[in-house]
Design an enzyme around this catalytic site. Structure first.
Site, PDB file in Angstrom:
ATOM      1  N   ASP A  30      45.783  73.319  11.999  1.00 30.16           N
ATOM      2  CA  ASP A  30      44.519  73.693  11.350  1.00 30.16           C
ATOM      3  C   ASP A  30      43.716  74.570  12.306  1.00 30.16           C
ATOM      4  O   ASP A  30      43.643  74.313  13.504  1.00 30.16           O
ATOM      5  CB  ASP A  30      43.729  72.430  10.982  1.00 30.16           C
ATOM      6  CG  ASP A  30      42.635  72.714   9.973  1.00 30.16           C
ATOM      7  OD1 ASP A  30      42.736  72.226   8.838  1.00 30.16           O
ATOM      8  OD2 ASP A  30      41.671  73.436  10.323  1.00 30.16           O
ATOM      9  N   ILE A  31      43.116  75.614  11.742  1.00 31.30           N
ATOM     10  CA  ILE A  31      42.363  76.570  12.570  1.00 31.30           C
ATOM     11  C   ILE A  31      41.098  75.931  13.161  1.00 31.30           C
ATOM     12  O   ILE A  31      40.601  76.362  14.194  1.00 31.30           O
ATOM     13  CB  ILE A  31      42.022  77.817  11.710  1.00 31.30           C
ATOM     14  CG1 ILE A  31      41.825  79.053  12.561  1.00 31.30           C
ATOM     15  CG2 ILE A  31      40.829  77.589  10.802  1.00 31.30           C
ATOM     16  CD1 ILE A  31      41.865  80.361  11.757  1.00 31.30           C
ATOM     17  N   ASN A  86      42.422  66.393   0.215  1.00 23.48           N
ATOM     18  CA  ASN A  86      41.225  66.678  -0.567  1.00 23.48           C
ATOM     19  C   ASN A  86      41.692  67.252  -1.901  1.00 23.48           C
ATOM     20  O   ASN A  86      42.468  68.212  -1.937  1.00 23.48           O
ATOM     21  CB  ASN A  86      40.327  67.668   0.185  1.00 23.48           C
ATOM     22  CG  ASN A  86      39.792  67.079   1.476  1.00 23.48           C
ATOM     23  OD1 ASN A  86      39.497  65.892   1.546  1.00 23.48           O
ATOM     24  ND2 ASN A  86      39.691  67.885   2.509  1.00 23.48           N
ATOM     25  N   GLY A  92      36.178  67.990  -2.140  1.00 24.46           N
ATOM     26  CA  GLY A  92      36.004  68.635  -0.836  1.00 24.46           C
ATOM     27  C   GLY A  92      37.098  69.630  -0.486  1.00 24.46           C
ATOM     28  O   GLY A  92      37.164  70.099   0.648  1.00 24.46           O
ATOM     29  N   GLN A  93      37.969  69.949  -1.450  1.00 25.31           N
ATOM     30  CA  GLN A  93      39.047  70.904  -1.169  1.00 25.31           C
ATOM     31  C   GLN A  93      38.494  72.331  -1.168  1.00 25.31           C
ATOM     32  O   GLN A  93      37.896  72.767  -2.157  1.00 25.31           O
ATOM     33  CB  GLN A  93      40.162  70.779  -2.213  1.00 25.31           C
ATOM     34  CG  GLN A  93      41.357  71.672  -1.906  1.00 25.31           C
ATOM     35  CD  GLN A  93      42.459  71.549  -2.950  1.00 25.31           C
ATOM     36  OE1 GLN A  93      42.402  70.711  -3.855  1.00 25.31           O
ATOM     37  NE2 GLN A  93      43.465  72.381  -2.815  1.00 25.31           N
ATOM     38  N   HIS A  99      47.514  70.997   0.149  1.00 21.38           N
ATOM     39  CA  HIS A  99      47.857  70.766   1.558  1.00 21.38           C
ATOM     40  C   HIS A  99      47.492  69.349   1.946  1.00 21.38           C
ATOM     41  O   HIS A  99      46.524  68.779   1.446  1.00 21.38           O
ATOM     42  CB  HIS A  99      47.156  71.771   2.476  1.00 21.38           C
ATOM     43  CG  HIS A  99      45.685  71.873   2.252  1.00 21.38           C
ATOM     44  ND1 HIS A  99      45.129  72.592   1.223  1.00 21.38           N
ATOM     45  CD2 HIS A  99      44.640  71.322   2.923  1.00 21.38           C
ATOM     46  CE1 HIS A  99      43.818  72.492   1.273  1.00 21.38           C
ATOM     47  NE2 HIS A  99      43.490  71.715   2.291  1.00 21.38           N
ATOM     48  N   HIS A 101      46.469  67.043   5.135  1.00 24.67           N
ATOM     49  CA  HIS A 101      46.012  67.037   6.525  1.00 24.67           C
ATOM     50  C   HIS A 101      46.693  65.875   7.248  1.00 24.67           C
ATOM     51  O   HIS A 101      46.670  64.740   6.761  1.00 24.67           O
ATOM     52  CB  HIS A 101      44.495  66.800   6.604  1.00 24.67           C
ATOM     53  CG  HIS A 101      43.658  67.868   5.966  1.00 24.67           C
ATOM     54  ND1 HIS A 101      42.996  68.829   6.694  1.00 24.67           N
ATOM     55  CD2 HIS A 101      43.363  68.120   4.668  1.00 24.67           C
ATOM     56  CE1 HIS A 101      42.322  69.627   5.870  1.00 24.67           C
ATOM     57  NE2 HIS A 101      42.519  69.214   4.637  1.00 24.67           N
TER      58      HIS A 101
HETATM   59  P1  5GP Z   1      40.404  71.573   2.672  1.00 28.54           P
HETATM   60  O1  5GP Z   1      38.949  71.397   2.905  1.00 28.54           O
HETATM   61  O2  5GP Z   1      40.692  72.647   1.634  1.00 28.54           O
HETATM   62  O3  5GP Z   1      41.136  70.297   2.402  1.00 28.54           O
HETATM   63  O4  5GP Z   1      41.003  72.052   4.043  1.00 28.54           O
HETATM   64  C1  5GP Z   1      41.304  73.367   4.336  1.00 28.54           C
HETATM   65  C2  5GP Z   1      41.644  73.403   5.807  1.00 28.54           C
HETATM   66  O5  5GP Z   1      42.282  74.625   6.069  1.00 28.54           O
HETATM   67  C3  5GP Z   1      40.423  73.291   6.718  1.00 28.54           C
HETATM   68  O6  5GP Z   1      40.592  72.189   7.605  1.00 28.54           O
HETATM   69  C4  5GP Z   1      40.406  74.636   7.453  1.00 28.54           C
HETATM   70  O7  5GP Z   1      40.015  74.501   8.796  1.00 28.54           O
HETATM   71  C5  5GP Z   1      41.839  75.108   7.309  1.00 28.54           C
HETATM   72  N1  5GP Z   1      41.996  76.537   7.240  1.00 28.54           N
HETATM   73  C6  5GP Z   1      41.313  77.400   6.447  1.00 28.54           C
HETATM   74  N2  5GP Z   1      41.749  78.646   6.645  1.00 28.54           N
HETATM   75  C7  5GP Z   1      42.731  78.582   7.558  1.00 28.54           C
HETATM   76  C8  5GP Z   1      43.546  79.574   8.182  1.00 28.54           C
HETATM   77  O8  5GP Z   1      43.473  80.757   7.925  1.00 28.54           O
HETATM   78  N3  5GP Z   1      44.458  79.130   9.088  1.00 28.54           N
HETATM   79  C9  5GP Z   1      44.570  77.811   9.403  1.00 28.54           C
HETATM   80  N4  5GP Z   1      45.490  77.478  10.310  1.00 28.54           N
HETATM   81  N5  5GP Z   1      43.809  76.857   8.842  1.00 28.54           N
HETATM   82  C10 5GP Z   1      42.900  77.242   7.932  1.00 28.54           C
END
Ligand code: 5GP
Ligand code: ZN
Length: 111
Positions: A30-31, A86, A92-93, A99, A101
């Site tokens: 995760d970034i 999420n 919260g997605q 994906h 986590h």
């Molecule tokens: P969500 O909130 O949709 O469940 O989580 C999305 C996750 O993707 C977040 O934790 C966010 O930091 C990560 N994320 C978003 N854009 C990128 C990206 O371009 N690269 C990576 N490695 N992670 C990302």
């Protein structure tokens, strides 16, 4: 899905080191990590959210969770970790590509 950021990562249009890859999933960091180890397990097929899956996706879902076990072992956190999904914007997605986590690496328990 041309404008999906995770599809772009999967296709190699955005360079990213994959921690694991097979015919169904990719795993990368995760970034913006929320834990010492924070990985994303992602199906290669574009599926927007968990709610879009049905009975015909049982194998894929099982594969994603077993991939969590596999990469947890690779990252030496198999003793304990968290799985978070999420599900949809109200859950919260933020990235609309399914994906999982995988969070861990807190030695001595979650702080
Ligand atoms: P969500 O909130 O949709 O469940 O989580 C999305 C996750 O993707 C977040 O934790 C966010 O930091 C990560 N994320 C978003 N854009 C990128 C990206 O371009 N690269 C990576 N490695 N992670 C990302
Ligand atoms: Zn996608």
């Amino acid at each position: 899905m041309n404008d999906c950021i995770f599809c772009k990562i999967i296709k190699g249009e955005i360079p990213k080191d994959f921690i694991y890859e097979d015919e169904k999933v990719v795993v990368f960091a995760d970034i913006k990590p929320s834990a010492p180890v924070h990985l994303l397990i992602i199906p290669k097929k574009h599926i927007a959210k968990l709610q879009d899956l049905g009975d015909n996706n049982k194998e894929l879902l099982g594969h994603i969770l077993l991939t969590a076990n596999k990469v947890a072992e690779m990252k030496n956190i198999k003793k304990g970790f968290k799985i978070v999904i999420n599900c949809g914007p109200d859950g919260g997605q933020k990235v609309p590509h399914l994906h999982v986590h995988l969070l861990g690496g807190w030695r001595g328990g979650v702080k």
